[in-house]
Design an enzyme around this catalytic site. Structure first.
Site, mmCIF file in Angstrom:
data_model
loop_
_atom_site.group_PDB
_atom_site.id
_atom_site.type_symbol
_atom_site.label_atom_id
_atom_site.label_comp_id
_atom_site.label_asym_id
_atom_site.label_seq_id
_atom_site.Cartn_x
_atom_site.Cartn_y
_atom_site.Cartn_z
ATOM 1 N N GLY A 29 0.817 -1.209 0.000
ATOM 2 C CA GLY A 29 0.000 0.000 0.000
ATOM 3 C C GLY A 29 0.847 1.254 0.000
ATOM 4 N N HIS B 182 4.685 2.266 -8.029
ATOM 5 C CA HIS B 182 3.743 1.139 -8.068
ATOM 6 C C HIS B 182 2.900 1.215 -9.346
ATOM 7 C CE1 HIS B 182 4.058 1.466 -3.498
ATOM 8 N NE2 HIS B 182 4.441 0.226 -3.752
#
Ligand code: PAF
Length: 282
Positions: free
Chosen positions: A31, A37
């Site tokens: 996360g 990402h």
């Protein structure tokens, strides 16, 4: 976008897609998503029909309790971000769902890769990473999984784990995503104070200079030079700088022309630990 918190319904969902011969790409994350990402997700989208992203802050890979507690958790924002890039499936399990009653990791023999650098400074870290990535691969059974090269040692270890455990997953390493000033993107960057953030690009700048120096100087000299640069730095504290063989991750002995070397660095800005690396021969 389908969001799952339990493995069984996720497996059922994915098995239907696999029955339709859809290629599954996978990006494992903890996360606090950033552009780095998103670049992995984009790469996965280009090469697969369906992309699964996991968000799980894995307790067994943290050697320090405070680091786990302070690790940024931004689920709402992450979900929005994943929706905005048209991610197909998100897996966000609880610790119990992944570990059951015992939150402990399996022990792996990665042939020595686990004892170098991060392994030396973060006890048990790679057992934790190996355990969670193996579990995620077994649940999701992706065709290909994408990992950033910022964690180059992790990438090599995951490749080794896949070999040892004979998992039918292709593991792809993707280039490091950097801020404009060169700082490697990391979820931990959000924890830096203004002054630490301003100082942090020094890591990348030093790596670049070290690469230049390595063209004409010995690794011992380059290492000493880097260590000296950090002595002059007030905000950043060097934990290690090492030049190592990309395959074995062992520190370089003689500079052999047919081998690929990389410079690896770990630095503390206050309590926040930042890592980076750079290939030296291209
Ligand atoms: O690189 C990370 O974010 C983590 O180590 C990973 C691969 C998601 C495993 O928890």
């Amino acid at each position: 976008m389908n969001i799952f918190t339990e493995k069984q319904p996720l497996k059922v969902h994915l098995s239907k897609l696999k029955a339709q011969h859809k290629k599954i790409g996978f990006v494992a994350t903890m996360g606090a998503l950033h552009q780095g990402h998103l670049s992995l997700i984009q790469r996965a989208q280009q090469k697969n029909d369906v992309v699964v992203v996991s968000i799980f802050v894995n307790p067994t890979q943290f050697d320090k309790k405070e680091d786990l507690i302070n690790y940024p958790k931004t689920l709402e924002n992450d979900t929005k971000l994943l929706k905005s890039v048209a991610c197909d499936v998100v897996f966000h399990p609880s610790v119990e769902e992944m570990y059951g009653e015992n939150t402990i990791s399996e022990h792996f023999d990665f042939g020595g890769l686990e004892h170098e650098m991060e392994g030396e400074f973060r006890t048990g870290h790679f057992d934790g990473v190996g355990t969670i990535v193996k579990t995620l691969f077994e649940i999701i059974e992706p065709d290909t999984a994408y990992f950033g090269q910022k964690d180059f040692q992790q990438l090599q270890i995951i490749k080794k784990m896949v070999k040892i455990c004979k998992l039918p997953v292709k593991v792809k390493g993707c280039k490091i995503f950097r801020e404009e000033d060169g700082l490697a993107m990391s979820s931990r960057n959000t924890r830096l104070t203004l002054a630490q953030r301003k100082a942090a690009p020094f890591i990348y700048k030093t790596l670049k200079k070290a690469k230049k120096k390595f063209k004409k100087e010995s690794s011992t000299k380059v290492k000493a030079w880097v260590e000296n640069q950090f002595k002059k730095q007030e905000i950043l504290n060097l934990e290690y700088f090492t030049i190592a063989d990309e395959k074995t991750l062992k520190p370089i002995k003689d500079n052999e022309p047919d081998k690929k070397y990389r410079a690896f660095i770990a630095v503390f800005a206050g309590e926040i630990r930042l890592i980076d690396n750079m290939p030296l021969k291209n």
